[in-house]
Design a protein around this motif. Structure first.
Motif, short mmCIF file in Angstrom:
data_model
loop_
_atom_site.label_atom_id
_atom_site.label_comp_id
_atom_site.label_asym_id
_atom_site.label_seq_id
_atom_site.Cartn_x
_atom_site.Cartn_y
_atom_site.Cartn_z
N ALA A 80 -5.99 -17.70 -25.42
CA ALA A 80 -4.59 -17.45 -25.05
C ALA A 80 -4.11 -18.48 -24.03
O ALA A 80 -2.98 -18.98 -24.11
N ALA A 81 -4.96 -18.79 -23.05
CA ALA A 81 -4.59 -19.75 -22.01
C ALA A 81 -4.32 -21.12 -22.61
O ALA A 81 -3.31 -21.77 -22.28
N TYR A 82 -5.20 -21.57 -23.50
CA TYR A 82 -5.00 -22.88 -24.13
C TYR A 82 -3.78 -22.87 -25.05
O TYR A 82 -3.00 -23.84 -25.07
N LYS A 83 -3.61 -21.81 -25.83
CA LYS A 83 -2.46 -21.72 -26.74
C LYS A 83 -1.15 -21.79 -25.97
O LYS A 83 -0.22 -22.50 -26.34
N ASN A 84 -1.08 -21.02 -24.88
CA ASN A 84 0.15 -21.00 -24.10
C ASN A 84 0.41 -22.32 -23.41
O ASN A 84 1.55 -22.64 -23.07
N ALA A 85 -0.65 -23.09 -23.19
CA ALA A 85 -0.49 -24.42 -22.60
C ALA A 85 -0.16 -25.46 -23.66
O ALA A 85 0.09 -26.63 -23.33
N GLY A 86 -0.16 -25.05 -24.94
CA GLY A 86 0.14 -25.98 -26.02
C GLY A 86 -1.05 -26.82 -26.44
O GLY A 86 -0.90 -27.78 -27.21
N LEU A 91 -1.88 -24.16 -36.30
CA LEU A 91 -2.43 -25.43 -36.79
C LEU A 91 -2.15 -25.63 -38.28
O LEU A 91 -2.64 -26.58 -38.89
N LEU A 92 -1.37 -24.67 -38.87
CA LEU A 92 -0.99 -24.70 -40.28
C LEU A 92 -2.18 -24.51 -41.23
O LEU A 92 -2.10 -24.85 -42.40
N ASP A 93 -3.26 -23.94 -40.71
CA ASP A 93 -4.42 -23.61 -41.53
C ASP A 93 -4.28 -22.14 -41.94
O ASP A 93 -4.92 -21.24 -41.40
N TYR A 94 -3.41 -21.90 -42.92
CA TYR A 94 -3.04 -20.54 -43.29
C TYR A 94 -4.18 -19.75 -43.94
O TYR A 94 -4.28 -18.54 -43.78
N ASP A 95 -5.03 -20.43 -44.67
CA ASP A 95 -6.13 -19.73 -45.34
C ASP A 95 -7.08 -19.11 -44.32
O ASP A 95 -7.46 -17.93 -44.43
N ASN A 96 -7.47 -19.88 -43.32
CA ASN A 96 -8.35 -19.34 -42.29
C ASN A 96 -7.63 -18.30 -41.44
O ASN A 96 -8.23 -17.32 -40.98
N ALA A 97 -6.34 -18.50 -41.23
CA ALA A 97 -5.56 -17.52 -40.47
C ALA A 97 -5.58 -16.18 -41.19
O ALA A 97 -5.83 -15.13 -40.59
N LYS A 98 -5.33 -16.21 -42.49
CA LYS A 98 -5.31 -15.00 -43.30
C LYS A 98 -6.67 -14.29 -43.25
O LYS A 98 -6.73 -13.06 -43.10
#
Length: 310
Positions: free
Chosen positions: A194-200, A233-240
């Protein structure tokens, strides 16, 4: 009571606003000689006239009796500066807010008034941001005794809060250290993601996610955060895959279903989208979340309309 103080203040305010003794007297329905007597310290204004005098010059009644009183362009400015030094006094804020809104409604304002009003709101925001941080810290300190799920949820919300203030590095440093101190706690990995994501910083966010999942493949929260990062990261398959697995492990993670609905709709998979929407509908109904279901029902309707139009 010093009659010279209030008299000299009235004279100063009157002259700064280019108001004659006669003009002030007419406004107050008295003689100009009465105004002259105030200003020379012979008499004091009647108590009933003080509110109108203060309003006329944009000051408070107390200001009229203060030696070396500062003059203000209007009452709104006076209250704004008063609030600046008393930011825990909500009554002063609301009074200042109302005064500025009166100016704006009447069209009787300058660019300086607009700037001061912006500053008033900024002070108000700073006060509440400070209060919010204090309560986040208290919630985390209190939750640390039992370390239930709400404790970790409050931590992640505080991480988001700090990111809004441009302080993401504090969270990154904190949870990087926490992982070293407690490597067997998957919650620290979720917090660091979460910390890294929020930092971009998605590169490090997914690195932490994959490291965490290698150690804790069945942690539902970790899977959820990993799925959200893969999506960015637009990796929808792994996200799903992550979202589906997280929901299998914990049926209360309804946010994963919202994510899956968006995925299914974007990829033109109406049957899967309908199934996920019905899962959300049932989950919300069980808890009496009627308002939350408005969006769900609307999406189901759009799916049905699209099906009928084919």
């Amino acid at each position: 009571m010093n009659t010279l103080t209030i008299g000299s203040n009235i004279k100063r305010l009157r002259e700064e606003q280019n108001i004659t003794q006669q003009m002030l007297a007419e406004k107050l329905s008295i003689s100009f000689q009465a105004v002259s007597k105030w200003e020379t310290g012979i008499t004091l204004p009647e108590v009933t006239l003080l509110p109108t005098i203060a309003e006329t010059f944009g000051v408070t009644i107390d200001d009229l009796f203060q030696p070396n009183m500062r003059a203000y362009r209007n009452k709104a400015e006076r209250l704004m500066l008063l609030y600046e030094s008393n930011m825990d006094d909500m009554e002063i804020f609301h009074k200042a807010d109302r005064e500025y809104k009166k100016l704006f409604e009447l069209g009787n304002f300058t660019d300086e008034d607009l700037g001061y009003y912006a500053y008033l709101l900024e002070c108000h925001a700073r006060y509440y941001l400070k209060a919010a941080e204090e309560y986040y810290i208290k919630s985390i300190e209190q939750g640390s005794q039992l370390k239930e799920e709400s404790y970790y949820k409050n931590q992640r919300q505080y991480i988001l809060f700090l990111s809004h203030l441009g302080r993401s590095q504090e969270s990154i440093d904190k949870y990087s250290k926490a992982i070293l101190q407690e490597p067997d706690n998957p919650k620290h990995y979720s917090s660091l993601i979460a910390a890294y994501k929020n930092a971009g910083d998605l590169k490090n966010a997914i690195k932490v996610a994959e490291t965490g999942l290698a150690l804790f493949p069945n942690d539902a929260i970790l899977l959820t955060y990993a799925g959200d990062t893969y999506k960015q990261l637009l990796d929808y398959d792994n996200a799903k895959k992550c979202w589906e697995r997280a929901y299998q492990l914990d049926k209360d993670l309804i946010d994963t279903q919202y994510s899956l609905v968006c995925y299914y709709i974007e990829n033109h998979l109406p049957e899967q989208a309908e199934k996920a929407l019905n899962e959300i509908l049932a989950w919300n109904n069980k808890r009496g979340y009627e308002i939350e279901n408005q969006w769900v029902e609307n999406e189901l309707k759009q799916l049905k309309d699209a099906e009928n139009n084919e």
